[in-house]
Design a protein around this motif. Structure first.
Motif, mmCIF file in Angstrom:
data_model
loop_
_atom_site.group_PDB
_atom_site.id
_atom_site.type_symbol
_atom_site.label_atom_id
_atom_site.label_comp_id
_atom_site.label_asym_id
_atom_site.label_seq_id
_atom_site.Cartn_x
_atom_site.Cartn_y
_atom_site.Cartn_z
ATOM 1 N N ARG A 108 1.008 4.235 -2.876
ATOM 2 C CA ARG A 108 0.855 5.555 -2.787
ATOM 3 C C ARG A 108 1.971 6.210 -3.044
ATOM 4 N NH1 ARG A 108 -0.967 4.037 3.246
ATOM 5 N NH2 ARG A 108 -3.289 4.170 3.255
ATOM 6 N N PHE A 109 3.053 5.967 -2.937
ATOM 7 C CA PHE A 109 4.333 6.356 -3.364
ATOM 8 C C PHE A 109 4.151 6.644 -4.780
ATOM 9 C CE2 PHE A 109 8.665 7.647 -3.281
ATOM 10 C CZ PHE A 109 9.235 7.214 -4.531
ATOM 11 N N TRP A 110 3.840 5.666 -5.508
ATOM 12 C CA TRP A 110 3.703 6.028 -7.084
ATOM 13 C C TRP A 110 2.803 6.747 -7.711
ATOM 14 C CZ3 TRP A 110 8.039 5.602 -9.875
ATOM 15 C CH2 TRP A 110 8.945 4.779 -9.369
ATOM 16 N N ARG A 127 0.781 -1.201 0.041
ATOM 17 C CA ARG A 127 0.073 -0.004 0.031
ATOM 18 C C ARG A 127 0.896 1.243 -0.006
ATOM 19 N NH1 ARG A 127 -4.246 -1.983 3.119
ATOM 20 N NH2 ARG A 127 -3.421 -0.970 5.042
ATOM 21 N N ALA A 128 2.019 1.321 0.828
ATOM 22 C CA ALA A 128 2.894 2.452 0.793
ATOM 23 C C ALA A 128 3.468 2.540 -0.555
ATOM 24 C CB ALA A 128 3.832 1.998 1.951
#
Lengths: 219, 219
Positions: free
Chosen positions: B95-97, B91-92
């Protein structure tokens, strides 16, 4: 399995401070590594090849980048205590929206105070006043932006408190006089150990910002 | 209690499109309200006084702003098709991309296609470098989400139809098949998914609109 948590950070970064507060709130033991931003370590370049920026959290060898993404990750993985995001989806959406607002508005406009001169600088000052007014409206009469308890949006914004003195001095205004609710809120947050132990001394931050301004404007 | 769900959007906006795709994937009924961005409705100004932008999702009278925040809200509120990965680390990364696309890639693409003639070459170089990072992230997967579309695919919607329209309208070539074989293939597969296909605006009209919005062509 032993958890390995490493934080690549820089002492004056309001973004790095967010992660430190979150880790402290959750009682997580971690290794702190100070980065020299003018001479970035191989580890930083390897763990954040896209942006090459701090903070980077390395959890069991895997990197997580971008402070708000890291704070959400911490909240989701260490979910046994001190929840930072509310449980209600609408309140979570509001917290995320305002945290993003802070990133886009407070930081980008604030830094213009020491990276620009003349008219651009004057415009930035005016914009910052409006931004803080909007935030004060959002806070209203609540003790924290999150409501009754300290939460995600408070974490996102309180780290800027250590930079207020620099903002005030460069911008020639008083936060206490113009935005008293924000100061009252920040002082309330500072009563929390995680915040008080994380935020650096404002004079040190100011001197650092002064140095940044010299380098940016060549004064 | 009957659910009341409306989406204030604009036919040519890739950000509004993201929300339409997500609601379609979740099989959720909603009322769509087309906004004239040159003559914003009182409803839009009421629900988004902060920046007066679309999309705005209004759920039981509660407004949600910012497409990324809205997508997360949709995923948390309605079960069924998973838009975000389940694993916190994945998930992180997603969210980063998503943030990379919105904060870095899209502004770079806009500068490359529609920016001043003077800085054009450098802007194209920058956009190309950033697209390369995304091309590498896709690896051998069919979609960023794996076998089916997920958050990053939806947020990358701009790279399918809109980028093609940008290129046609401005005369600047960015995402060629030779330089970006994976992204080019992804773009086609993405646009062919049913949830996406039925929500994309008509290409020719979009090209004309974007050209009129952003200015003169490159050549």
């Amino acid at each position: 399995m032993a958890e390995e948590v490493v934080l690549l950070d820089f002492w004056a970064s309001m973004f790095g401070m967010r992660v430190r507060i979150a880790l402290a709130e959750k009682g997580i033991k971690y290794e702190y590594r100070e980065e020299d931003l003018r001479n970035k370590s191989d580890l930083l370049l390897q763990m954040n090849p896209v942006h090459k920026k701090i903070p980077v959290l390395i959890h069991n060898g895997k990197p997580i980048c971008e402070s708000l993404i890291i704070v959400q990750y911490i909240d989701e993985v260490w979910n046994d205590k001190s929840p930072l995001l509310p449980s209600d989806p609408y309140k979570r959406a509001q917290a995320r929206f305002w945290a993003d607002f802070i990133d886009k508005k407070v930081y980008d406009t604030g830094r213009k105070l020491w990276t620009t001169k003349g008219e651009e600088n004057e415009t930035a000052k005016k914009e910052l006043v409006e931004i803080f007014k909007t935030l004060e409206e959002e806070l209203g009469e609540k003790p924290y932006f999150g409501g009754e308890t300290f939460g995600f949006m408070d974490v996102a914004f309180v780290t800027f408190y250590s930079w207020f003195y620099a903002f005030e001095t460069f911008g020639e205004f008083s936060m206490e006089a113009e935005h008293p609710k924000i100061i009252a809120w920040a002082k309330r947050c500072m009563q929390k150990e995680s915040v008080a132990k994380t935020l650096p001394d404002r004079q040190k931050v100011y001197e650092f910002a002064l140095d940044l301004r010299k380098r940016n404007l060549g004064e | 209690m009957a659910e009341e769900l409306s989406l204030l959007g604009m036919w040519a906006s890739p950000f509004s499109c993201r929300v339409k795709i997500a609601l379609k994937l979740k099989v959720v009924q909603y009322k769509y309200v087309e906004e004239d961005l040159f003559n914003k409705s009182p409803l839009l100004l009421k629900y988004n006084p902060i920046d007066k932008k679309v999309p705005v999702l209004v759920h039981n009278g509660n407004p949600l702003l910012e497409s990324l925040v809205i997508l997360e809200y949709i995923d948390e509120t309605w079960q069924g098709y998973p838009i975000f990965p389940k694993d916190p680390y994945e998930r992180a990364v997603a969210r980063f991309w998503a943030k990379f696309i919105d904060d870095k890639l899209l502004p770079a693409i806009r500068r490359a296609c529609w920016g001043e003639e003077k800085g054009r070459e450098k802007a194209v170089e920058e956009a190309t470098e950033l697209l390369q990072l995304l091309e590498m992230e896709l690896k051998e997967k069919r979609f960023f989400g794996g076998e089916t579309i997920g958050l990053v695919d939806i947020v990358a919607d701009t790279l399918s139809l809109w980028l093609t329209s940008f290129e046609e309208g401005s005369g600047v070539e960015l995402m060629t098949r030779e330089k970006f074989p994976k992204l080019s293939k992804w773009s086609h597969e993405f646009a062919s998914t049913s949830a996406v296909k039925e929500n994309l605006p008509p290409k020719d009209e979009l090209t004309v609109f974007l050209k009129s919005l952003f200015g003169k062509p490159a050549k």
